[in-house]
Design a protein around this motif. Structure first.
Motif, PDB file in Angstrom:
ATOM      1  N   ILE A 330     -90.431  40.364 -49.208  1.00 50.46           N
ATOM      2  CA  ILE A 330     -91.096  40.494 -50.488  1.00 50.46           C
ATOM      3  C   ILE A 330     -90.969  41.947 -50.931  1.00 50.46           C
ATOM      4  CG2 ILE A 330     -92.776  38.665 -50.004  1.00 50.46           C
ATOM      5  CD1 ILE A 330     -94.847  41.021 -49.648  1.00 50.46           C
ATOM      6  N   LYS A 331     -91.093  42.176 -52.232  1.00 47.76           N
ATOM      7  CA  LYS A 331     -91.030  43.531 -52.766  1.00 47.76           C
ATOM      8  C   LYS A 331     -92.419  43.936 -53.240  1.00 47.76           C
ATOM      9  CE  LYS A 331     -86.182  43.377 -54.195  1.00 47.76           C
ATOM     10  NZ  LYS A 331     -85.230  43.528 -55.309  1.00 47.76           N
ATOM     11  N   PHE A 332     -92.810  45.156 -52.863  1.00 49.14           N
ATOM     12  CA  PHE A 332     -94.112  45.675 -53.267  1.00 49.14           C
ATOM     13  C   PHE A 332     -94.007  47.185 -53.415  1.00 49.14           C
ATOM     14  CE2 PHE A 332     -98.432  47.294 -52.102  1.00 49.14           C
ATOM     15  CZ  PHE A 332     -99.100  46.804 -53.222  1.00 49.14           C
ATOM     16  N   GLN A 333     -94.310  47.681 -54.617  1.00 47.13           N
ATOM     17  CA  GLN A 333     -94.293  49.114 -54.907  1.00 47.13           C
ATOM     18  C   GLN A 333     -92.966  49.751 -54.495  1.00 47.13           C
ATOM     19  OE1 GLN A 333     -97.810  50.778 -53.113  1.00 47.13           O
ATOM     20  NE2 GLN A 333     -99.175  49.835 -54.624  1.00 47.13           N
ATOM     21  N   SER A 334     -91.877  49.122 -54.925  1.00 48.03           N
ATOM     22  CA  SER A 334     -90.505  49.636 -54.727  1.00 48.03           C
ATOM     23  C   SER A 334     -90.074  49.675 -53.269  1.00 48.03           C
ATOM     24  CB  SER A 334     -90.362  51.042 -55.339  1.00 48.03           C
ATOM     25  OG  SER A 334     -90.650  51.003 -56.712  1.00 48.03           O
ATOM     26  N   ASN A 335     -90.762  48.914 -52.402  1.00 46.86           N
ATOM     27  CA  ASN A 335     -90.341  48.784 -51.006  1.00 46.86           C
ATOM     28  C   ASN A 335     -90.176  47.312 -50.666  1.00 46.86           C
ATOM     29  OD1 ASN A 335     -90.346  51.579 -50.093  1.00 46.86           O
ATOM     30  ND2 ASN A 335     -92.551  51.506 -50.349  1.00 46.86           N
ATOM     31  N   ARG A 336     -89.479  47.034 -49.566  1.00 42.46           N
ATOM     32  CA  ARG A 336     -89.272  45.661 -49.104  1.00 42.46           C
ATOM     33  C   ARG A 336     -89.975  45.475 -47.759  1.00 42.46           C
ATOM     34  NH1 ARG A 336     -83.210  45.375 -48.424  1.00 42.46           N
ATOM     35  NH2 ARG A 336     -83.524  47.601 -47.996  1.00 42.46           N
ATOM     36  N   TYR A 337     -90.703  44.364 -47.640  1.00 46.71           N
ATOM     37  CA  TYR A 337     -91.443  44.049 -46.419  1.00 46.71           C
ATOM     38  C   TYR A 337     -90.950  42.711 -45.890  1.00 46.71           C
ATOM     39  CZ  TYR A 337     -94.625  47.808 -47.780  1.00 46.71           C
ATOM     40  OH  TYR A 337     -95.166  49.030 -48.120  1.00 46.71           O
ATOM     41  N   SER A 338     -90.682  42.653 -44.588  1.00 44.84           N
ATOM     42  CA  SER A 338     -90.088  41.451 -43.991  1.00 44.84           C
ATOM     43  C   SER A 338     -91.124  40.378 -43.723  1.00 44.84           C
ATOM     44  CB  SER A 338     -89.382  41.818 -42.680  1.00 44.84           C
ATOM     45  OG  SER A 338     -90.333  42.178 -41.681  1.00 44.84           O
ATOM     46  N   LEU A 339     -90.645  39.140 -43.653  1.00 42.48           N
ATOM     47  CA  LEU A 339     -91.429  37.970 -43.272  1.00 42.48           C
ATOM     48  C   LEU A 339     -90.667  37.222 -42.190  1.00 42.48           C
ATOM     49  CD1 LEU A 339     -92.508  36.817 -46.825  1.00 42.48           C
ATOM     50  CD2 LEU A 339     -94.065  37.492 -45.011  1.00 42.48           C
ATOM     51  N   PRO A 340     -91.350  36.370 -41.414  1.00 43.02           N
ATOM     52  CA  PRO A 340     -90.634  35.626 -40.367  1.00 43.02           C
ATOM     53  C   PRO A 340     -89.512  34.778 -40.947  1.00 43.02           C
ATOM     54  CG  PRO A 340     -93.015  35.466 -40.060  1.00 43.02           C
ATOM     55  CD  PRO A 340     -92.795  36.122 -41.386  1.00 43.02           C
ATOM     56  N   LEU A 341     -88.424  34.621 -40.192  1.00 41.38           N
ATOM     57  CA  LEU A 341     -87.316  33.782 -40.626  1.00 41.38           C
ATOM     58  C   LEU A 341     -87.804  32.361 -40.873  1.00 41.38           C
ATOM     59  CD1 LEU A 341     -84.476  34.960 -38.228  1.00 41.38           C
ATOM     60  CD2 LEU A 341     -84.734  35.479 -40.642  1.00 41.38           C
ATOM     61  N   GLY A 342     -87.338  31.784 -41.978  1.00 40.81           N
ATOM     62  CA  GLY A 342     -87.767  30.440 -42.330  1.00 40.81           C
ATOM     63  C   GLY A 342     -88.907  30.406 -43.326  1.00 40.81           C
ATOM     64  N   THR A 343     -89.468  31.595 -43.653  1.00 38.70           N
ATOM     65  CA  THR A 343     -90.549  31.613 -44.643  1.00 38.70           C
ATOM     66  C   THR A 343     -90.011  31.173 -46.007  1.00 38.70           C
ATOM     67  OG1 THR A 343     -91.626  33.431 -43.451  1.00 38.70           O
ATOM     68  CG2 THR A 343     -92.324  33.037 -45.719  1.00 38.70           C
ATOM     69  N   TYR A 344     -88.801  31.613 -46.344  1.00 44.17           N
ATOM     70  CA  TYR A 344     -88.203  31.218 -47.622  1.00 44.17           C
ATOM     71  C   TYR A 344     -87.777  29.755 -47.557  1.00 44.17           C
ATOM     72  CZ  TYR A 344     -84.767  30.836 -51.374  1.00 44.17           C
ATOM     73  OH  TYR A 344     -84.065  30.421 -52.469  1.00 44.17           O
ATOM     74  N   LYS A 345     -88.184  28.977 -48.560  1.00 38.39           N
ATOM     75  CA  LYS A 345     -87.830  27.571 -48.668  1.00 38.39           C
ATOM     76  C   LYS A 345     -86.951  27.376 -49.901  1.00 38.39           C
ATOM     77  CE  LYS A 345     -90.645  26.696 -45.243  1.00 38.39           C
ATOM     78  NZ  LYS A 345     -90.111  26.416 -43.892  1.00 38.39           N
ATOM     79  N   PRO A 346     -85.683  26.973 -49.716  1.00 35.27           N
ATOM     80  CA  PRO A 346     -84.770  26.862 -50.870  1.00 35.27           C
ATOM     81  C   PRO A 346     -85.297  25.969 -51.981  1.00 35.27           C
ATOM     82  CG  PRO A 346     -83.562  26.684 -48.813  1.00 35.27           C
ATOM     83  CD  PRO A 346     -85.013  26.684 -48.450  1.00 35.27           C
ATOM     84  N   GLN A 347     -85.990  24.896 -51.624  1.00 37.83           N
ATOM     85  CA  GLN A 347     -86.498  23.973 -52.638  1.00 37.83           C
ATOM     86  C   GLN A 347     -88.018  23.918 -52.656  1.00 37.83           C
ATOM     87  OE1 GLN A 347     -84.337  22.616 -54.684  1.00 37.83           O
ATOM     88  NE2 GLN A 347     -82.562  23.386 -53.541  1.00 37.83           N
ATOM     89  N   GLY A 348     -88.657  24.875 -52.020  1.00 32.14           N
ATOM     90  CA  GLY A 348     -90.108  24.822 -51.903  1.00 32.14           C
ATOM     91  C   GLY A 348     -90.809  25.934 -52.655  1.00 32.14           C
ATOM     92  N   ASP A 349     -92.119  26.053 -52.410  1.00 33.06           N
ATOM     93  CA  ASP A 349     -92.934  27.096 -53.030  1.00 33.06           C
ATOM     94  C   ASP A 349     -92.811  28.376 -52.221  1.00 33.06           C
ATOM     95  OD1 ASP A 349     -94.752  28.580 -54.394  1.00 33.06           O
ATOM     96  OD2 ASP A 349     -96.534  27.562 -53.603  1.00 33.06           O
ATOM     97  N   ASN A 350     -92.303  29.417 -52.836  1.00 26.82           N
ATOM     98  CA  ASN A 350     -92.077  30.690 -52.142  1.00 26.82           C
ATOM     99  C   ASN A 350     -93.055  31.769 -52.597  1.00 26.82           C
ATOM    100  OD1 ASN A 350     -89.664  30.153 -50.449  1.00 26.82           O
ATOM    101  ND2 ASN A 350     -88.739  29.652 -52.416  1.00 26.82           N
ATOM    102  N   THR A 351     -94.219  31.357 -53.038  1.00 25.38           N
ATOM    103  CA  THR A 351     -95.255  32.295 -53.448  1.00 25.38           C
ATOM    104  C   THR A 351     -96.139  32.644 -52.262  1.00 25.38           C
ATOM    105  OG1 THR A 351     -95.276  31.376 -55.681  1.00 25.38           O
ATOM    106  CG2 THR A 351     -97.178  32.694 -55.022  1.00 25.38           C
ATOM    107  N   VAL A 352     -96.373  33.923 -52.040  1.00 25.87           N
ATOM    108  CA  VAL A 352     -97.300  34.381 -51.002  1.00 25.87           C
ATOM    109  C   VAL A 352     -98.301  35.336 -51.637  1.00 25.87           C
ATOM    110  CG1 VAL A 352     -95.661  34.084 -49.105  1.00 25.87           C
ATOM    111  CG2 VAL A 352     -95.759  36.266 -50.328  1.00 25.87           C
TER     112      VAL A 352
END
Length: 517
Positions: A330-352
């Motif tokens: 995710i991007k926050f204040q011009s930086n990138r923060y990692s999430l566990p692999l598999g958090t992104y869903k190609p056809q799902g809800d990717n809001t955190v």
């Protein structure tokens, strides 16, 4: 010859008894330029003007680029062209006045007029440091990289004393919670808040003016009381009261956003912050004749400190949302923060949902729900903050692949030595090397042991070499297996055929054909 005519006019006015200051006003020149022109006689001035026609100028290499911008966007300002030269061409070694002159001459030469509108304002006395901040909204239609047109929305802030600016964009209209979040981001950007904030009569903050007893929306009233600032609400038809922020919104829309191609919201906001650093807060302000960033350095100590960032969110049960990108960040204040692999869903809800707790960034699937990640909050920009637990162990796949291939060989010790040496030499291409070895084993299985023996003996530490060796062994085997068949009849030829000679024509025949003697 226009410049030569001006020089002649300057000399004529001087001979008529006009002073330098009067000549400068009449000819619309600086006094320094008038002195320079007076030092030249007619012949010298003529040579000088003639030289100007052929001299190279700093912006000449960018003439086609600038001309293309002007033809595509005739309403471009010289200031915006100066910013585009810096951003897109990395060209900074030039002053704004030079760009203005060059652009004006291009417009005159190629007949590209610019429509200029003016608006009158009443002068207002400058406010003391840390006294006032002004806030306003804007919207603009822009073209996306797909060629479509969308409308985006901006909230802008400016410190009335230093003219130091901040802006934040959205791809949807602002809600009250969006406004409060933007205030928190602005306070963090400035490192504090002012005593007073000026607003227009906007339904996101106010319900009614009520004869001076202003009625605010419930959320804004609670936030105002928590932060402790006073509100100055503009009356209708009173643009001069918040003229500073109106100019800022116009400046941001025309100088930054207009004619810029939109890709995604996070990138757009990052570009806007970079533009503020590069141009919006660095360029000399036309009114105060100083750079806002330099004046802000003096104003910042006068700002009121604010409590922990985004404290209003926990009080009102709201959270900031972010979209998970396909690389699980995710991007926050011009930086990138990692999430566990598999958090992104190609056809799902990717809001955190994210929140700040002291100096940590907490990422949750839902507010107060499942914890996805915790990171130390970075105050820098352009950083990738990554948890080692979120990385894929790529070596596991390679090791499993190696074990599968090793099972195809009888001599496990030798194949282990061979693979270790290959991995030393091709660590980045180990998977490709294993694929080549796998094809060789599949296609030339009877010869793999011999090929392995040869490769180790000859120190050929590449699976390409292994493939060549095993293919060579197979080719030799094929050639040895070919035995001439006895069923093929053997034709005996008489030696008389070898004694026959071809007929030879006399040279005279060729000469007659070619017309010779």
């Amino acid at each position: 010859m226009l410049k030569l005519e001006v020089i002649v006019e300057v000399h004529q006015l001087k001979r008529q008894g006009f002073k330098v200051a009067a000549i400068a006003r009449k000819c619309k020149l600086s006094r320094t330029t008038v002195y320079e022109y007076l030092e030249k006689d007619f012949e010298e001035a003529y040579r000088w003007v003639d030289d100007l026609k052929t001299r190279k100028r700093k912006l000449d290499p960018f003439e086609d680029q600038i001309l293309g911008w002007l033809k595509e966007h005739p309403d471009l300002s010289a200031s915006q062209i100066s910013d585009w030269l810096e951003e897109r061409c990395s060209f900074t070694d030039i002053g704004d006045s030079t760009v203005r002159t060059y652009v004006r001459e291009l417009r005159e030469k190629y007949h590209i007029p610019k429509t200029v509108t003016f608006r009158s304002y009443e002068a207002i006395e400058e406010l003391p440091k840390g006294k006032q901040m002004q806030v306003d909204f804007g919207e603009l239609k822009i073209r996306t990289f797909e060629g479509k047109w969308i409308k985006i929305y901006v909230i802008a802030f400016v410190l009335s004393h230093s003219r130091y600016k901040y802006a934040e964009w959205q791809d949807r209209p602002f809600t009250t919670r969006d406004v409060l979040r933007s205030h928190e981001n602005a306070f963090e950007y400035y490192g504090g808040r002012t005593d007073e904030i000026v607003y227009d009569q906007d339904k996101l903050m106010t319900v009614s003016e009520n004869g001076g007893d202003i009625i605010y929306t419930e959320e804004f009233q609670a936030y105002k009381q928590q932060r402790g600032f006073s509100v100055y609400l503009c009356k209708a038809a009173d643009p001069e009261t918040k003229g500073k922020i109106e100019n800022v919104v116009k400046f941001i829309k025309r100088n930054f956003a207009k004619n810029r191609v939109y890709h995604q919201l996070e990138t757009w906001n990052e570009q806007c912050l970079a533009w503020l650093d590069r141009k919006g807060n660095y360029q000399v302000h036309n009114t105060i004749k100083k750079r806002p960033i330099e004046v802000f350095a003096l104003e910042k100590p006068h700002l009121r400190e604010v409590s922990s960032l985004l404290s209003f969110e926990s009080n009102h049960g709201t959270s900031i949302t972010r979209t998970v990108h396909k690389d699980n960040i995710i991007k926050f204040q011009s930086n990138r923060y990692s999430l566990p692999l598999g958090t992104y869903k190609p056809q799902g809800d990717n809001t955190v949902y994210i929140r700040i707790d002291k100096e940590e960034l907490i990422i949750e699937k839902n507010p107060g729900g499942k914890l996805l990640a915790t990171h130390p909050l970075s105050r820098r920009k352009g950083q990738l903050i990554k948890n080692s637990d979120h990385s894929r162990d790529k070596s596991k796949g390679i090791q499993a692949y190696m074990e599968t291939i090793k099972a195809s060989f009888d001599d496990q010790k030798k194949i282990q030595i061979f693979l270790e040496e290959v991995e030393k030499r091709y660590p980045r291409y180990m998977r490709d090397q294993l694929q080549i070895l796998s094809r060789a084993v599949k296609n030339f299985e009877p010869f793999t042991e011999s090929a392995l023996e040869i490769c180790i003996k000859q120190t050929l530490w590449s699976t390409n070499d292994f493939h060549d060796v095993v293919r060579h062994l197979a080719r030799i085997q094929d050639q040895e297996s070919i035995i001439p068949s006895t069923d093929i009849p053997i034709v005996e030829m008489s030696s008389t055929y070898y004694k026959e000679k071809a007929l030879v024509r006399e040279l005279d025949g060729y000469l007659k054909i070619l017309g010779g003697v």
